[in-house]
Structure formats: structure tokens, C-alpha cells
Design a protein around this motif. Structure first.
Motif, PDB file in Angstrom:
ATOM      1  N   SER A  61       0.838  -1.196   0.000  1.00  0.00           N
ATOM      2  CA  SER A  61       0.000   0.000   0.000  1.00  0.00           C
ATOM      3  C   SER A  61       0.873   1.245   0.000  1.00  0.00           C
ATOM      4  CB  SER A  61      -0.918   0.019   1.231  1.00  0.00           C
ATOM      5  OG  SER A  61      -1.639   1.233   1.316  1.00  0.00           O
ATOM      6  N   ALA A  62       0.381   2.294  -0.660  1.00  0.00           N
ATOM      7  CA  ALA A  62       1.060   3.592  -0.629  1.00  0.00           C
ATOM      8  C   ALA A  62       0.245   4.569   0.209  1.00  0.00           C
ATOM      9  CB  ALA A  62       1.237   4.137  -2.053  1.00  0.00           C
ATOM     10  N   GLY A  63      -0.680   4.037   0.982  1.00  0.00           N
ATOM     11  CA  GLY A  63      -1.577   4.868   1.777  1.00  0.00           C
ATOM     12  C   GLY A  63      -0.981   5.374   3.077  1.00  0.00           C
ATOM     13  N   ASN A  64      -1.845   5.848   3.955  1.00  0.00           N
ATOM     14  CA  ASN A  64      -1.514   6.395   5.266  1.00  0.00           C
ATOM     15  C   ASN A  64      -0.532   5.475   6.016  1.00  0.00           C
ATOM     16  OD1 ASN A  64      -1.772   6.871   8.175  1.00  0.00           O
ATOM     17  ND2 ASN A  64      -3.517   8.178   7.684  1.00  0.00           N
ATOM     18  N   THR A  65       0.693   5.961   6.255  1.00  0.00           N
ATOM     19  CA  THR A  65       1.739   5.138   6.875  1.00  0.00           C
ATOM     20  C   THR A  65       1.332   4.635   8.256  1.00  0.00           C
ATOM     21  OG1 THR A  65       3.467   6.359   5.714  1.00  0.00           O
ATOM     22  CG2 THR A  65       4.151   5.076   7.616  1.00  0.00           C
ATOM     23  N   GLY A  66       0.805   5.530   9.088  1.00  0.00           N
ATOM     24  CA  GLY A  66       0.399   5.133  10.434  1.00  0.00           C
ATOM     25  C   GLY A  66      -0.698   4.089  10.411  1.00  0.00           C
ATOM     26  N   ALA A  67      -1.634   4.238   9.479  1.00  0.00           N
ATOM     27  CA  ALA A  67      -2.740   3.282   9.377  1.00  0.00           C
ATOM     28  C   ALA A  67      -2.227   1.915   8.933  1.00  0.00           C
ATOM     29  CB  ALA A  67      -3.783   3.806   8.394  1.00  0.00           C
ATOM     30  N   LEU A  68      -1.289   1.898   7.973  1.00  0.00           N
ATOM     31  CA  LEU A  68      -0.751   0.614   7.513  1.00  0.00           C
ATOM     32  C   LEU A  68       0.043  -0.066   8.619  1.00  0.00           C
ATOM     33  CD1 LEU A  68      -0.536  -1.308   5.107  1.00  0.00           C
ATOM     34  CD2 LEU A  68       1.594  -0.159   4.471  1.00  0.00           C
ATOM     35  N   MET A  69       0.796   0.709   9.395  1.00  0.00           N
ATOM     36  CA  MET A  69       1.527   0.141  10.527  1.00  0.00           C
ATOM     37  C   MET A  69       0.562  -0.421  11.557  1.00  0.00           C
ATOM     38  SD  MET A  69       4.601   2.956  10.899  1.00  0.00           S
ATOM     39  CE  MET A  69       4.981   2.432  12.554  1.00  0.00           C
ATOM     40  N   SER A  70      -0.536   0.286  11.792  1.00  0.00           N
ATOM     41  CA  SER A  70      -1.555  -0.188  12.735  1.00  0.00           C
ATOM     42  C   SER A  70      -2.213  -1.459  12.216  1.00  0.00           C
ATOM     43  CB  SER A  70      -2.615   0.896  12.956  1.00  0.00           C
ATOM     44  OG  SER A  70      -2.042   2.042  13.556  1.00  0.00           O
ATOM     45  N   ALA A  71      -2.496  -1.489  10.907  1.00  0.00           N
ATOM     46  CA  ALA A  71      -3.088  -2.681  10.300  1.00  0.00           C
ATOM     47  C   ALA A  71      -2.134  -3.864  10.434  1.00  0.00           C
ATOM     48  CB  ALA A  71      -3.400  -2.409   8.834  1.00  0.00           C
ATOM     49  N   GLY A  72      -0.840  -3.588  10.244  1.00  0.00           N
ATOM     50  CA  GLY A  72       0.145  -4.645  10.391  1.00  0.00           C
ATOM     51  C   GLY A  72       0.186  -5.205  11.803  1.00  0.00           C
ATOM     52  N   LEU A  73       0.173  -4.317  12.774  1.00  0.00           N
ATOM     53  CA  LEU A  73       0.254  -4.737  14.175  1.00  0.00           C
ATOM     54  C   LEU A  73      -1.018  -5.406  14.665  1.00  0.00           C
ATOM     55  CD1 LEU A  73       2.109  -1.644  15.683  1.00  0.00           C
ATOM     56  CD2 LEU A  73       2.990  -3.978  15.602  1.00  0.00           C
ATOM     57  N   PHE A  74      -2.176  -4.781  14.381  1.00  0.00           N
ATOM     58  CA  PHE A  74      -3.438  -5.251  14.951  1.00  0.00           C
ATOM     59  C   PHE A  74      -4.152  -6.309  14.118  1.00  0.00           C
ATOM     60  CE2 PHE A  74      -3.273  -0.746  16.651  1.00  0.00           C
ATOM     61  CZ  PHE A  74      -2.762  -1.127  17.881  1.00  0.00           C
ATOM     62  N   ILE A  75      -3.881  -6.357  12.824  1.00  0.00           N
ATOM     63  CA  ILE A  75      -4.555  -7.344  11.970  1.00  0.00           C
ATOM     64  C   ILE A  75      -3.608  -8.495  11.620  1.00  0.00           C
ATOM     65  CG2 ILE A  75      -5.716  -7.735   9.766  1.00  0.00           C
ATOM     66  CD1 ILE A  75      -6.633  -4.807   9.853  1.00  0.00           C
ATOM     67  N   VAL A  76      -2.467  -8.177  11.000  1.00  0.00           N
ATOM     68  CA  VAL A  76      -1.516  -9.226  10.629  1.00  0.00           C
ATOM     69  C   VAL A  76      -0.872  -9.831  11.868  1.00  0.00           C
ATOM     70  CG1 VAL A  76       0.584  -9.762   9.329  1.00  0.00           C
ATOM     71  CG2 VAL A  76      -1.068  -8.112   8.412  1.00  0.00           C
ATOM     72  N   GLY A  77      -0.463  -8.989  12.817  1.00  0.00           N
ATOM     73  CA  GLY A  77       0.122  -9.454  14.079  1.00  0.00           C
ATOM     74  C   GLY A  77       1.617  -9.694  14.012  1.00  0.00           C
ATOM     75  N   ARG A  78       2.245  -9.695  15.190  1.00  0.00           N
ATOM     76  CA  ARG A  78       3.692  -9.895  15.271  1.00  0.00           C
ATOM     77  C   ARG A  78       4.065 -11.368  15.273  1.00  0.00           C
ATOM     78  NH1 ARG A  78       5.163  -7.212  20.784  1.00  0.00           N
ATOM     79  NH2 ARG A  78       3.183  -8.202  21.276  1.00  0.00           N
ATOM     80  N   ILE A  79       5.297 -11.646  14.856  1.00  0.00           N
ATOM     81  CA  ILE A  79       5.861 -12.978  15.025  1.00  0.00           C
ATOM     82  C   ILE A  79       6.091 -13.192  16.523  1.00  0.00           C
ATOM     83  CG2 ILE A  79       7.944 -14.374  14.659  1.00  0.00           C
ATOM     84  CD1 ILE A  79       8.232 -12.995  11.932  1.00  0.00           C
ATOM     85  N   LYS A  80       5.754 -14.340  17.010  1.00  0.00           N
ATOM     86  CA  LYS A  80       5.953 -14.634  18.427  1.00  0.00           C
ATOM     87  C   LYS A  80       7.436 -14.503  18.781  1.00  0.00           C
ATOM     88  CE  LYS A  80       5.146 -18.153  21.967  1.00  0.00           C
ATOM     89  NZ  LYS A  80       4.680 -19.543  22.245  1.00  0.00           N
ATOM     90  N   GLY A  81       7.720 -13.717  19.820  1.00  0.00           N
ATOM     91  CA  GLY A  81       9.104 -13.499  20.228  1.00  0.00           C
ATOM     92  C   GLY A  81       9.672 -12.182  19.758  1.00  0.00           C
ATOM     93  N   VAL A  82       8.990 -11.536  18.800  1.00  0.00           N
ATOM     94  CA  VAL A  82       9.421 -10.213  18.326  1.00  0.00           C
ATOM     95  C   VAL A  82       8.768  -9.157  19.209  1.00  0.00           C
ATOM     96  CG1 VAL A  82       9.328  -8.533  16.447  1.00  0.00           C
ATOM     97  CG2 VAL A  82       9.831 -10.932  15.953  1.00  0.00           C
ATOM     98  N   ALA A  83       9.580  -8.392  19.919  1.00  0.00           N
ATOM     99  CA  ALA A  83       9.050  -7.396  20.849  1.00  0.00           C
ATOM    100  C   ALA A  83       8.426  -6.220  20.120  1.00  0.00           C
ATOM    101  CB  ALA A  83      10.166  -6.902  21.778  1.00  0.00           C
ATOM    102  N   ARG A  84       9.147  -5.686  19.140  1.00  0.00           N
ATOM    103  CA  ARG A  84       8.655  -4.533  18.381  1.00  0.00           C
ATOM    104  C   ARG A  84       9.082  -4.636  16.921  1.00  0.00           C
ATOM    105  NH1 ARG A  84       9.721   0.887  22.075  1.00  0.00           N
ATOM    106  NH2 ARG A  84       8.643   0.186  23.964  1.00  0.00           N
ATOM    107  N   PRO A  85       8.124  -4.695  16.024  1.00  0.00           N
ATOM    108  CA  PRO A  85       8.479  -4.677  14.598  1.00  0.00           C
ATOM    109  C   PRO A  85       9.205  -3.382  14.249  1.00  0.00           C
ATOM    110  CG  PRO A  85       6.214  -5.381  14.911  1.00  0.00           C
ATOM    111  CD  PRO A  85       6.685  -4.852  16.232  1.00  0.00           C
ATOM    112  N   ALA A  86      10.026  -3.424  13.225  1.00  0.00           N
ATOM    113  CA  ALA A  86      10.792  -2.242  12.796  1.00  0.00           C
ATOM    114  C   ALA A  86      10.477  -1.914  11.350  1.00  0.00           C
ATOM    115  CB  ALA A  86      12.287  -2.505  12.963  1.00  0.00           C
ATOM    116  N   LEU A  87      10.470  -0.625  11.040  1.00  0.00           N
ATOM    117  CA  LEU A  87      10.256  -0.180   9.676  1.00  0.00           C
ATOM    118  C   LEU A  87      11.620  -0.064   9.009  1.00  0.00           C
ATOM    119  CD1 LEU A  87       7.795   0.610   7.940  1.00  0.00           C
ATOM    120  CD2 LEU A  87       8.225   2.984   8.571  1.00  0.00           C
TER     121      LEU A  87
END
Length: 328
Positions: A94-120
Motif C-alpha cells: 500500500s502507498a496509503g496512510n503510513t500510520g494506518a498501515l503500521m496499525s493494520a500490520g500490528l493489529f490485523i496481521v500481528g507480530r511474530i511470536k518473540g518479536v518485541a517490536r516490529p521495525a520499519l
């Protein structure tokens, strides 16, 4: 076959540039299948490996990220992220709203177990044209030493699998190259990174040498990384303006510009973000690629290619098995 979910509505010049990039990608990559999310009335392409899904909502650049993700469930961005979560696609672009895509990644796709904080992560140009992997550039303003260590692990895998660099040199951004330089964050991070044997740690690196191929992967906190990124982007644009102003200032300079046109284009190409694709949110349980909001079709195409390579190389599975287990 790699399947990608594409947000057709995100970006300054969407959907036009997205459709152009999607069509080119489908024609160039016979092993690519795309699920395109957006307003069906604005889609003017058809292809046997293109599946279209109509969306009734769109996340705007001015929307508050978390609220938009929660309220606009039928937006092209949310549904593209959901396709990754559901396993229909290996990644989304997506080339859309950066904050929204990051939120979608965190809250919808979710983190890999053991990863404390994803990085851009982004790939930035160097003088040689090789480029370097840089993270975090804004996913997290604050960081702890263990977070920087994890960024190094993630960046190392990314450089190896996506950029094809063998045994990448991983460095820590600091105010000096000596081990004892810096604040408490960088000093403790230096110690942790020097003790980790999962990647080749080459020590500290200064901002002034970033574009001189000082390292293949450079790690920092999101606050510092975002400032460095914007400074480099601004500097590149300013240099371009100075070139143009000087070369058009006289007849003599205009003649010189004609002679040097090819060489100057090569220089500007090295500095062009479009050659490197988009930013990737590493550490998620799926590939999420953020194309620049002002992307042209070539830049969005590069972001699609980047997501495709990530799917082919099974980068999420590798991170799940290495970084996730290492920190689980």
C-alpha cells in the motif's frame, strides 16, 4: 505462485499509478497472482491472474491511524491486511496512510511470536549504487538495547534474503566509531550486538559515512532513524534543485548539461528511492510493504517486486524460526 494483496486506493496518485504498476507486474512475473482491493468502478484492467474485490471505504491520508483501522473495516487497506492474516496472500502493498498501515500490520496481521517490536526498514542509496538496509525509520520512537539487537537480527535476514548480500556487515548508528561512544542506549546495544553470533557485527558507524558503503545494515532507534531518513531525502532533493539551477543558468552551462545528461541521469538514478521499492514492516507474521505516498508507477512496481521476493524467499518463516525462537 506468489499471491499478493494490493491496496488500490492508497497514495497521492492512486488508483492510476497502482493500476499501471499492477498491470506491469502481472505481465513481467508469470508466477504472480494479485488480489486487488478498491473501488471496482475505477479498475480498468483485467487479467487471468488478477482477482478484484470491491471495497466501499477508503482510508485517507488525514485519517487518525488506529481509529481508521477500527472503523473502516471495508477499506481497501484493512481488507488487504486481512487477506494476509487469513493466509490468502503472503504479503500486502500500500502507498496509503503510513500510520494506518503500521496499525493494520500490528493489529490485523500481528507480530511474530518473540518479536518485541516490529521495525520499519528501508533500503537507501550509496555512492557505489549498492545501497544499505536501514532500520528502524519510524515504527517505534523509543527503543531499549534489546530492541536494537532484534532489529539487527531482522535486518540481517532481510539483507541476506531480499537483497542477496552474503554475510552482511551489520553496524550500529552512533556519534563515533569507538565502542564506548554514545549514550546508555547505544553503549548497551553495542555490548549485546557484539555478543550475538547470529550475524556479523561490524561495530559503530557515523551518519557521515552512511552513503559510503560503511555497512550493509545500519541499526538505530525509530526517532533517530526517521530524522536521518528525512534529512537524506531532503538533501537529495536539494542537490537535484541545485544541479538544475546551475545547469540552466547560462547558455554555456546548458550546453554542458546536454553533454553530461546521461551521466547526470545515472547520478540521480542512484539517489532515487523508486529504484529500491518501499519500506517493510519487519517482525510481522506476514509481509507488509509501504510504498512512498508520492510513488509513481515505477516506484509502486518496485514495491510489488519487493513483496514478491519476500514471499518467494519465505522471509517470514525464516524470521519465525530464527528471530522468534531466539527471543521467545
Amino acid at each position: 505462485m506468489v499471491t499478493l494483496a494490493i491496496d488500490m486506493m492508497g497514495g497521492d496518485d492512486a488508483p492510476g499509478i497502482v493500476l499501471e504498476a499492477v498491470e506491469k507486474a502481472l505481465n513481467d512475473f508469470p508466477d504472480l497472482h494479485i488480489i486487488l482491493f478498491g473501488d471496482e468502478k475505477q479498475c480498468n484492467i483485467k487479467h487471468s491472474r488478477l482477482e478484484f474485490r470491491h471495497c466501499t471505504e477508503e482510508i485517507e491520508m488525514t485519517d487518525e491511524p488506529v481509529r481508521a483501522i477500527k472503523r473502516k473495516k471495508d477499506s481497501s487497506m484493512v481488507r488487504a491486511a486481512q487477506a494476509v492474516k487469513d493466509g490468502e496472500a503472503s504479503g500486502c502493498v500500500s502507498a496509503g496512510n503510513t500510520g494506518a498501515l503500521m496499525s493494520a500490520g500490528l493489529f490485523i496481521v500481528g507480530r511474530i511470536k518473540g518479536v518485541a517490536r516490529p521495525a520499519l526498514v528501508v533500503t537507501l542509496p550509496t555512492v557505489s549504487g549498492k545501497g544499505f538496509t536501514f532500520l528502524d525509520v519510524g515504527a517505534n520512537a523509543d527503543a531499549k538495547p534489546e530492541h536494537l539487537l532484534q532489529y539487527a537480527q531482522l535486518g540481517n535476514i532481510y539483507a541476506e534474503k531480499i537483497r542477496g548480500i552474503g554475510a552482511p556487515k551489520v553496524a550500529l548508528l552512533n556519534i563515533g566509531t569507538e565502542p564506548k561512544k554514545g549514550n546508555s542506549l547505544t553503549k548497551e546495544a553495542y555490548q549485546l550486538m557484539s555478543e550475538d553470533t547470529s550475524f556479523h557485527f561490524s561495530g559503530n558507524v557515523e551518519a557521515k559515512t552512511l552513503m559510503d558503503d560503511a555497512a550493509d545494515v545500519v541499526v538505530t532507534d525509530g526517532f533517530t532513524g526517521n530524522m536521518v531518513l528525512k534529512n537524506l531525502e531532503g538533501t537529495a532533493k536539494s542537490i537535484g534543485k541545485m544541479f538544475k539551477s546551475t545547469l540552466l543558468s547560462s547558455v554555456k552551462n546548458k550546453l554542458a548539461a546536454l553533454i553530461l545528461k546521461k551521466d547526470l541521469n545515472e547520478v540521480m538514478k542512484k539517489m532515487d528511492y523508486a529504484e529500491y521499492g518501499g519500506s517493510v514492516l519487519l517482525g510481522l507474521d506476514g509481509n507488509v510493504v509501504k510504498a512512498h505516498g508520492g510513488s509513481n508507477a515505477r516506484a509502486f512496481y518496485s514495491a510489488i517486486r519487493q513483496a514478491k521476493i519476500a514471499g518467494e524467499e519465505h522471509i517470514v518463516e525464516i524470521m519465525r524460526e530464527t528471530v522468534g525462537e531466539h527471543n521467545g
